[in-house]
Motif scaffolding. Structure first.
Motif, short mmCIF file in Angstrom:
data_model
loop_
_atom_site.label_atom_id
_atom_site.label_comp_id
_atom_site.label_asym_id
_atom_site.label_seq_id
_atom_site.Cartn_x
_atom_site.Cartn_y
_atom_site.Cartn_z
N ARG A 137 53.43 56.89 74.00
CA ARG A 137 53.57 56.07 75.21
C ARG A 137 53.98 54.80 75.09
NH1 ARG A 137 48.23 54.50 78.89
NH2 ARG A 137 49.40 53.47 80.60
N ILE A 138 53.78 54.15 73.83
CA ILE A 138 54.24 52.70 73.57
C ILE A 138 55.90 52.88 73.42
CG2 ILE A 138 54.17 50.83 71.93
CD1 ILE A 138 51.09 51.43 71.56
N ALA A 139 56.19 53.85 72.51
CA ALA A 139 57.66 53.94 72.34
C ALA A 139 58.52 54.15 73.48
CB ALA A 139 57.97 55.18 71.29
N LEU A 140 57.77 55.22 74.53
CA LEU A 140 58.80 55.27 75.68
C LEU A 140 58.78 54.21 76.53
CD1 LEU A 140 56.95 58.84 76.77
CD2 LEU A 140 59.24 58.40 75.78
N ARG A 141 57.64 53.45 76.68
CA ARG A 141 57.83 52.06 77.53
C ARG A 141 58.51 51.13 76.91
NH1 ARG A 141 52.16 50.25 80.17
NH2 ARG A 141 53.40 48.10 79.39
N ARG A 142 58.68 50.89 75.46
CA ARG A 142 59.32 49.94 74.84
C ARG A 142 60.89 50.11 75.06
NH1 ARG A 142 56.63 48.55 69.08
NH2 ARG A 142 58.26 46.63 69.20
N ILE A 143 61.42 51.53 74.86
CA ILE A 143 62.65 51.77 74.89
C ILE A 143 63.19 51.85 76.41
CG2 ILE A 143 64.14 53.95 74.83
CD1 ILE A 143 62.54 54.90 72.51
N SER A 144 62.07 52.28 77.30
CA SER A 144 62.69 52.07 78.69
C SER A 144 62.76 50.57 79.17
CB SER A 144 61.58 52.62 79.63
OG SER A 144 61.97 52.36 81.11
N CYS A 186 53.01 61.53 77.74
CA CYS A 186 53.92 61.34 78.60
C CYS A 186 53.65 61.00 80.19
CB CYS A 186 54.60 62.70 78.47
SG CYS A 186 55.53 62.89 76.83
N GLN A 187 52.62 61.93 80.66
CA GLN A 187 52.22 61.58 82.09
C GLN A 187 51.78 60.37 82.14
OE1 GLN A 187 49.04 64.36 82.11
NE2 GLN A 187 50.33 66.04 83.12
N GLN A 188 51.19 59.43 81.34
CA GLN A 188 50.95 57.94 81.33
C GLN A 188 52.04 57.20 81.24
OE1 GLN A 188 48.39 57.96 77.92
NE2 GLN A 188 46.76 58.60 79.01
N ALA A 189 53.04 57.46 80.66
CA ALA A 189 54.29 56.70 80.54
C ALA A 189 55.13 56.95 81.88
CB ALA A 189 55.35 57.29 79.35
N ILE A 190 55.10 57.99 82.51
CA ILE A 190 55.64 58.26 83.60
C ILE A 190 54.95 57.12 84.74
CG2 ILE A 190 55.97 59.89 85.60
CD1 ILE A 190 56.38 61.93 83.32
N SER A 191 53.51 57.26 84.69
CA SER A 191 53.08 56.43 85.54
C SER A 191 53.22 54.77 85.22
CB SER A 191 51.50 56.58 85.35
OG SER A 191 50.93 56.21 84.14
N ASP A 192 53.51 54.52 84.08
CA ASP A 192 53.67 53.31 83.81
C ASP A 192 55.34 52.90 84.20
OD1 ASP A 192 51.84 52.79 82.36
OD2 ASP A 192 52.77 53.45 80.48
N VAL A 194 58.36 54.80 83.53
CA VAL A 194 59.27 55.26 82.67
C VAL A 194 59.92 56.57 83.35
CG1 VAL A 194 59.70 56.48 80.40
CG2 VAL A 194 58.26 54.60 80.47
N GLN A 195 61.30 56.61 83.22
CA GLN A 195 62.00 57.72 83.81
C GLN A 195 62.12 59.02 82.78
OE1 GLN A 195 65.85 56.81 85.70
NE2 GLN A 195 66.05 58.97 86.38
N LEU A 196 61.23 59.87 82.74
CA LEU A 196 61.09 60.85 81.63
C LEU A 196 61.85 62.09 82.23
CD1 LEU A 196 60.36 61.31 78.66
CD2 LEU A 196 58.10 62.26 79.62
N LEU A 197 63.04 62.49 81.69
CA LEU A 197 63.82 63.81 82.34
C LEU A 197 63.03 64.92 81.75
CD1 LEU A 197 67.29 62.63 81.66
CD2 LEU A 197 66.11 62.21 83.74
N GLY A 198 62.41 65.03 80.54
CA GLY A 198 61.98 66.33 80.24
C GLY A 198 61.29 66.34 78.96
N TYR A 199 60.54 67.38 78.62
CA TYR A 199 59.97 67.48 77.37
C TYR A 199 60.04 68.72 76.55
CZ TYR A 199 55.59 67.69 74.09
OH TYR A 199 54.97 68.09 73.19
N CYS A 200 60.56 68.80 75.52
CA CYS A 200 60.85 69.96 74.54
C CYS A 200 59.90 69.76 73.30
CB CYS A 200 62.33 69.78 74.04
SG CYS A 200 63.53 69.84 75.53
N ALA A 201 58.99 70.94 73.24
CA ALA A 201 58.01 71.04 72.19
C ALA A 201 58.65 71.77 70.91
CB ALA A 201 57.07 71.91 72.77
#
Length: 255
Positions: A137-144, A186-192, A194-201
């Protein structure tokens, strides 16, 4: 009258930046600033110029970089690493854990900049990879925030020893817990915002690891073989397969 502020003693003043700042500049920003801004981070470039390791920049190179900036950032995320001070005569790059023997990963780093250290607040895999959904979550926020680009999780998963039981089942609750925590992040980052296009496990099936062979498995589907014996190569769905099938069907609502 007001007193003049005391001048700092430059002989004792610590002007070294914090380890986290040195690390962020020398690693993450070194790559992502080039990709997303079309330029090198100045502090990291200056350091490499001082050590004689800086890339040679030809006229027009940066203009070429800037014409190739991406539409989104792909993020492979598995774990976080904790760093601390490393003296000039400290540790350098060393072996990593390729055996799955927990607690055997040696400290490594760059002398004078940083070295790795264990984080006692996080659980780890048998390969000493810290399990840290909050770090995602932190990484997604910081990159965004820094690059203002959409993102996609291009890899995320847990490599572990999986056991094929006599009834042809693989109970990998540890993998389900790992993926659940990271999908929630990821859900929390979206609520922050972050524009998250997708997730690949990572990954659908167990595959050969160039470092760990078949002992370290990531798949939702077990492949019945090992490094020494192909066995029958059967594909057997693990518990995580059925769990993730339901997550996909519910578009992430059923975690």
């Amino acid at each position: 009258p007001p007193r003049s502020p005391q001048q700092p003693n430059l002989k004792t003043l610590n002007i070294n930046p914090p380890v986290a700042l040195r690390l962020e500049t020398a690693t993450n920003y070194w790559w992502l600033d080039v990709y997303c801004f079309g330029r090198y981070p100045q502090a990291a470039l200056h350091y490499l110029q001082q050590t004689g390791e800086a890339p040679h920049i030809e006229p027009g190179d940066l203009e070429i970089f800037q014409r190739g900036v991406p539409d989104f950032v792909g993020v492979n995320y598995y774990y976080t690493t904790t760093f601390t001070q490393n003296p000039l005569d400290g540790v350098g790059m060393k072996r990593i854990n390729t055996t799955g023997q927990k607690g055997t990963t040696p400290s490594s780093g760059v002398p004078g900049l940083y070295r790795t250290t264990a984080n006692p607040n996080l659980e780890t895999s048998n390969w000493d990879w810290a399990i840290d959904p909050t770090g995602l979550r932190i990484a997604l926020r910081r990159i965004s925030s820094r690059y203002a680009l959409p993102m996609m999780i291009t890899e995320n998963g847990l490599g572990e020893f999986d056991t094929l039981d006599a009834d042809d089942t693989i109970h990998d609750a540890y993998r389900i817990a790992y993926l659940k925590g990271h999908l929630e992040a990821c859900q929390q980052a979206i609520s922050d915002g972050v524009q998250l296009l997708g997730y690949c496990a990572w990954s659908l099936t167990d595959i050969l690891s160039w470092l760990n062979g078949y002992q370290k498995r990531y798949g939702f589907v077990y492949v019945d073989r090992d490094e020494a014996n192909e066995k029958d190569l059967r594909r057997i769905a693990k518990d995580s397969f059925y769990w993730y099938r339901d997550v996909i069907a519910s578009n992430g609502k059923k975690l």
